[in-house]
Write an enzyme that holds these catalytic residues in place. Structure first.
Site, PDB file in Angstrom:
ATOM      1  N   LYS A 247      -3.255 -45.160   5.922  1.00  0.00           N
ATOM      2  CA  LYS A 247      -4.500 -43.591   6.246  1.00  0.00           C
ATOM      3  C   LYS A 247      -5.450 -44.123   6.683  1.00  0.00           C
ATOM      4  O   LYS A 247      -6.390 -42.753   7.479  1.00  0.00           O
ATOM      5  CB  LYS A 247      -3.783 -42.943   4.759  1.00  0.00           C
ATOM      6  CG  LYS A 247      -2.262 -42.527   5.770  1.00  0.00           C
ATOM      7  CD  LYS A 247      -1.561 -41.653   4.320  1.00  0.00           C
ATOM      8  CE  LYS A 247      -0.288 -42.341   4.657  1.00  0.00           C
ATOM      9  NZ  LYS A 247       1.055 -41.396   3.493  1.00  0.00           N
ATOM     10  N   ARG A 248      -5.997 -44.738   6.051  1.00  0.00           N
ATOM     11  CA  ARG A 248      -7.414 -44.619   5.485  1.00  0.00           C
ATOM     12  C   ARG A 248      -7.785 -45.261   7.469  1.00  0.00           C
ATOM     13  O   ARG A 248      -9.413 -44.616   7.318  1.00  0.00           O
ATOM     14  CB  ARG A 248      -7.796 -46.032   4.637  1.00  0.00           C
ATOM     15  CG  ARG A 248      -7.508 -45.421   3.114  1.00  0.00           C
ATOM     16  CD  ARG A 248      -8.201 -46.531   2.285  1.00  0.00           C
ATOM     17  NE  ARG A 248      -9.717 -46.653   2.862  1.00  0.00           N
ATOM     18  CZ  ARG A 248     -10.323 -46.951   1.675  1.00  0.00           C
ATOM     19  NH1 ARG A 248     -10.518 -47.146   0.493  1.00  0.00           N
ATOM     20  NH2 ARG A 248     -11.949 -46.921   2.122  1.00  0.00           N
TER      21      ARG A 248
END
Length: 475
Positions: A247-248
């Site tokens: 997600k980062r």
RNA sequence: GGUCUCGUCGUCUAACGGUUAGGACGCCAGGUUCUCAUCCUGGCAAUCGGAGUUCGAUUCUCCGCGAGAUCACCA
């Protein structure tokens, strides 16, 4: 043979990205392939990390992709509840079995003390093993401290459906925590209990768990139960680097792809073929194809990079092969705002013209806006055009006037328009690249558009001629 | 650092130990009386390196190198 029962067991800590959905897809495919059951289970044993709304989001994501589950938190099933925080007594019961057999003990150290041990191991460049500090006479477990597994270190060889035959030595076996001091079980313990109780036949999970498998095997032995078959799928990597897709790094929520107008069928096809193929040269697999042909032993052992261009191509291919009326219902929410006042027939015709150039539905407005509203004159379309920029304003005006004259007599059906445009080519002694480009630009004000005659036919005489006039006025 | 795993075109991948190492995406060029797209044709492009086994290695073995995972009271 035991019935196939697979599960997808996410922790409700956020949205589902392409990497996460893949293990769900594989599990679902196997269940459907063998007429088995696909189970959804929430692993919410870390209350600190839980994200509000994540459960609903995860369920919505599965639903959006058509990965229907047969048992789960919201629909129940024979082994309900399917939420780990509601199953604490089960873990306690299983933990008591281990305590009774001498295979679990209270951890007398504080978290800080364990951290010290860990730091020490790290300083000595060794892997940390708690069992090197295993207390000789641990106190009775009262639930206020962690409960640890008393491991019996040994070498293991086992089979993984994807990775093949694997082996490790005893040095990786350790006394991991079964139940935390807050009363919740760890993943390492809870999933084994649940999978056993829910009669899961096959575990599919990401490679982050691979290193823990020997510990799980040790625990299965302590319980005297046979482990399910295991499949470890490699991570999907980010598009630019070798990092795990996360997600980062901007990994997108699968629901975002749905919102952008990607088809569930295309997404599933794409995700499945990221690291899997059936050994043939087939690229496009329907849902049914995947169910029939999917097989764990054809899953790639190394991580695949996520390439959105390939997804775009695949989605475009699915769009192209769709019946028009079906496509029409799919794109309902994606029309430009100006399209609302137009009727079904008009929009259907427009859609037919752009179907082959649509990669995903949210492109629809930029592709079709000029069919619904007059765009402002963009002089650059002519001044940067490699043919038209060579013509004088007078020449441009003459051509547009000639076009106007011809078009004003047209019935504005495609056939008639083509005939008249061809006549006009001869009349003006111009190349199509000049004449057609000019008319196309005048009537669309768009850098790209479908075929000229087809576009004019939709726009109709009034609007087409007005636009030609507007272009003349702007010269 | 220990342990485990992986390594074919830029990307996703095929190839019983024997193929001119194939396909797809992307890219480039040409064709389909305009643009974009579609479709068609063609092109560029890969076995991480080094030994060994073998008549023959992308494939088997070993050593390097590179990458990933893990070594949490997270999953």
């Amino acid at each position: 043979m035991k019935p196939t029962r697979t599960r997808f067991a996410p922790s409700p800590t956020g949205f589902l990205h392409v990497g996460g959905i893949r293990t769900a897809l594989f599990a679902w495919l196997l269940a459907r392939q063998h007429n088995g059951a696909f189970i959804l289970r929430f692993e919410d044993t870390d209350k600190k990390r839980e994200v509000e709304g994540a459960r609903e989001h995860l369920m919505a994501s599965l639903r959006a992709l058509g990965l229907d589950y047969d048992e789960g938190p919201d629909i129940g099933g024979p082994f309900a509840p399917y939420v780990q925080s509601e199953r604490l007594e089960n873990y306690q019961a299983w933990a008591q079995k281990l305590i009774a057999s001498g295979r679990a003990y209270a951890d007398p150290y504080s978290a800080e003390e364990v951290d010290t041990f860990r730091a020490q191991a790290r300083a000595e460049k060794r892997a940390f093993l708690y069992r090197h500090h295993r207390p000789e006479n641990p106190p009775a477990w009262d639930g206020s401290t962690p409960l640890r597994f008393r491991s019996e270190p040994k070498a293991y060889t086992w089979h993984d459906e994807v990775m093949g035959d694997l082996s490790t030595g005893p040095e990786v076996i350790d006394d991991f925590i079964l139940i935390k001091s807050d009363g919740y079980p760890t993943y390492n313990f809870a999933h084994i209990v649940d999978d056993a109780e829910m009669e899961i036949s096959q575990i599919i999970r990401g490679q982050e768990f691979l290193a823990s498998v020997p510990n799980y095997l040790n625990l299965y032995e302590a319980f005297g139960i046979a482990p399910p078959s295991m499949a470890t799928v490699p991570h999907i990597l980010g598009p630019d680097g070798n990092k795990k897709l996360s997600k980062r790094d901007g990994a997108k929520d699968v629901l975002d792809y749905i919102r952008d107008g990607y088809l569930p069928e295309a997404l599933i096809n794409f995700i499945a073929s990221l690291g899997w193929n059936d050994g043939t040269e087939q690229e496009i697999f329907s849902r049914q194809d995947l169910i029939e042909k999917f097989s764990m032993d054809h899953v790639q052992k190394s991580g695949a990079r996520f390439d959105e261009r390939r997804l775009q191509w695949l989605n475009g291919a699915y769009i192209r092969q769709m019946p028009l009326d079906q496509l029409y219902t799919c794109v309902k929410q994606f029309w430009p705002a100006e399209a609302t006042e137009y009727d079904h027939t008009y929009k259907l015709y427009v859609l037919g013209l752009v179907q082959e150039r649509l990669k995903y539905f949210s492109e629809l407005p930029e592709l079709t806006r000029f069919f619904f509203v007059d765009l402002p004159i963009n002089p650059e379309l002519i001044t940067t055009h490699k043919q038209l920029r060579k013509l004088s304003l007078d020449e441009l005006r003459k051509l547009l006037l000639a076009a106007q004259a011809t078009l004003s007599e047209s019935a504005f059906d495609v056939k008639d328009l083509i005939a008249r445009l061809n006549d006009l080519l001869e009349q003006t002694e111009q190349k199509p690249a000049v004449l057609f480009s000019l008319i196309r630009i005048a009537t669309t004000q768009a850098a790209a558009s479908p075929g000229l005659a087809e576009s004019l036919a939709i726009l109709g005489p009034e609007r087409s001629l007005a636009r030609v006039q507007a272009q003349i006025d702007a010269l």
